[in-house]
Design an enzyme around this catalytic site. Structure first.
Site, PDB file in Angstrom:
ATOM      1  N   ARG A  65      -8.581  -1.461   2.545  1.00  0.00           N
ATOM      2  CA  ARG A  65      -7.802  -2.679   2.317  1.00  0.00           C
ATOM      3  C   ARG A  65      -8.364  -3.768   3.208  1.00  0.00           C
ATOM      4  O   ARG A  65      -8.438  -3.616   4.435  1.00  0.00           O
ATOM      5  CB  ARG A  65      -6.335  -2.442   2.648  1.00  0.00           C
TER       6      ARG A  65
ATOM      7  N   VAL B 199      -5.795   8.774  -2.372  1.00  0.00           N
ATOM      8  CA  VAL B 199      -4.954   9.760  -3.042  1.00  0.00           C
ATOM      9  C   VAL B 199      -5.151   9.612  -4.547  1.00  0.00           C
ATOM     10  O   VAL B 199      -5.083   8.505  -5.090  1.00  0.00           O
ATOM     11  CB  VAL B 199      -3.475   9.565  -2.674  1.00  0.00           C
TER      12      VAL B 199
ATOM     13  N   ASP C  35       7.744  -4.586  -0.950  1.00  0.00           N
ATOM     14  CA  ASP C  35       7.267  -4.616  -2.334  1.00  0.00           C
ATOM     15  C   ASP C  35       7.661  -3.304  -3.001  1.00  0.00           C
ATOM     16  O   ASP C  35       6.821  -2.559  -3.506  1.00  0.00           O
ATOM     17  CB  ASP C  35       5.760  -4.825  -2.371  1.00  0.00           C
TER      18      ASP C  35
ATOM     19  N   ASN D 124       3.652   0.336  -7.049  1.00  0.00           N
ATOM     20  CA  ASN D 124       3.009   0.546  -5.751  1.00  0.00           C
ATOM     21  C   ASN D 124       3.097   1.999  -5.306  1.00  0.00           C
ATOM     22  O   ASN D 124       3.035   2.295  -4.106  1.00  0.00           O
ATOM     23  CB  ASN D 124       3.650  -0.353  -4.685  1.00  0.00           C
TER      24      ASN D 124
ATOM     25  N   ASP E  44       0.943  -0.430  -0.333  1.00  0.00           N
ATOM     26  CA  ASP E  44       1.226  -1.863  -0.233  1.00  0.00           C
ATOM     27  C   ASP E  44       2.427  -2.188   0.656  1.00  0.00           C
ATOM     28  O   ASP E  44       3.536  -2.411   0.181  1.00  0.00           O
ATOM     29  CB  ASP E  44       1.416  -2.478  -1.627  1.00  0.00           C
TER      30      ASP E  44
ATOM     31  N   GLU F 109       2.368  -4.836   2.923  1.00  0.00           N
ATOM     32  CA  GLU F 109       2.143  -6.139   3.533  1.00  0.00           C
ATOM     33  C   GLU F 109       3.394  -7.003   3.583  1.00  0.00           C
ATOM     34  O   GLU F 109       3.473  -7.960   4.363  1.00  0.00           O
ATOM     35  CB  GLU F 109       1.022  -6.890   2.804  1.00  0.00           C
TER      36      GLU F 109
END
Length: 363
Positions: free
Chosen positions: A67, A124, A233, A238, A251, A253
């Protein structure tokens, strides 16, 4: 968005990224080589993801995902990308819960190697409910699943949110407290107001979004509830699933300290967004999947906490999503992929449902 060409998400050269990644990897794992470097088709429009494999005698092969903070030249979705914060959040959740969070291998805060900070985690394998075309559309794996299989996925996904909220000690997550004054919910909404101001700086403002902020003030909950660690999120797009069971939660963030209902409202509304979009294109979608009443009931069973003020929180989720979508639309304008219409509210795909929520007629 579901039928239009996917907006540009980066101006970076994948081949150049691969060369730089290989050079960096050698400093962390001498003798290692990055192979099969690629950008996934589902690459997000905020932080970017690279997939690659590591060839090394010990271990002989490791599947990884990287990321990297968004490319500033790509008209970023968010004003700040704090990769160390995401890394710390993932490690906290992995240590303090039984959620399947991918194991983080390295954090690189120096922007030199790839042009921006990044972290590497184990990859994964599994399936992710797609955004484009949405998982509510006919033909994808979740739509063609049986009612029993979708119910299993639904219950397991609600369980992720419930366990996250219950298992992480809030005292250990104070680094996720938002700045400012007032309660955690007041700070959360204030941060969204600041984000909206950044999105429309020098550009047409959205009367609809501003009316939604006004409606929040009019319907503010009498009891806000205590703050917990919010995923931020929280949606099935996700999650990587092994069959119909969660295999990896992704995710982080948007993680923050906020009342439980902030996550729940997002979980409810993000499904409604795809469902409403699907119906608007003449398909039935999945009307009995991730229904608000079932999400609230299942969450209460798992946690003992009955969700409160959910009209407020689903409106807040739709509002937050509208600000993101407005930023995405203005990025398309920036790259010459779209033009600003006379009514900027029409840039928000779900403007009709958001307007109905503001008016109190959606539910």
């Amino acid at each position: 968005m579901a039928t239009a060409p996917r907006p540009r998400t980066t101006t970076r050269d994948p081949e150049e990224l691969a060369r730089r990644l290989t050079a960096w990897l050698a400093t962390r794992l001498p003798g290692a080589k990055a192979t099969g470097v690629r950008v996934p088709e589902s690459n997000g429009m905020s932080s970017e993801t690279l997939l690659f494999d590591i060839e090394h005698p010990e271990p002989p092969l490791r599947a990884c995902a990287l990321r990297v903070a968004a490319d500033p030249a790509a008209y970023t979705i968010f004003p700040v990308y704090d990769l160390p914060r995401q890394h710390r959040t993932m490690r906290l959740v992995a240590e303090r819960t039984d959620l399947p969070v991918p194991r983080v291998l390295w954090l690189e805060e120096d922007p030199g190697p790839l042009g921006a900070p990044f972290f590497v985690m184990e990859r994964v394998e599994g399936r992710v409910p797609p955004d484009v075309m949405p998982y509510t559309y006919e033909g994808n794996w979740l739509h063609t699943a049986s009612d029993t299989e979708r119910a299993r996925l639904e219950e397991a996904s609600i369980g992720l949110v419930a366990r996250l909220h219950d298992q992480v000690p809030v005292g250990e997550a104070q680094f996720l407290a938002l700045p400012g004054e007032g309660s955690p919910l007041r700070r959360h909404v204030a941060a969204q107001r600041a984000y909206y101001a950044w999105v429309v700086d020098g550009l047409p403002r959205s009367p609809l979004i501003e009316s939604a902020f006004d409606r929040l003030e009019e319907t503010w909950p009498d009891e806000e509830g205590d703050a917990v660690l919010n995923w931020g999120d929280a949606r099935i797009g996700n999650v990587i699933y092994d069959g119909f069971e969660p295999a990896a939660v992704l995710d982080w963030e948007m993680a923050a300290l906020a009342p439980r209902e902030v996550d729940l409202g997002w979980l409810v509304y993000l499904h409604r967004f795809f469902q409403d979009l699907t119906v608007s294109f003449g398909q039935d979608g999945l009307p009995d999947f991730l229904r608000r009443d079932r999400i609230e009931e299942r969450y209460a069973q798992l946690t003992g906490h009955t969700p409160r003020s959910m009209d407020f929180h689903t409106l807040y989720a739709a509002l937050r999503h509208a600000v993101v979508m407005l930023r995405v639309a203005y990025r398309q304008v920036h790259f010459g992929e779209a033009a600003v219409p006379a009514d900027p509210d029409t840039l928000i795909l779900h403007h009709a449902s958001l307007a109905a929520m503001v008016q109190g007629s959606y539910w």
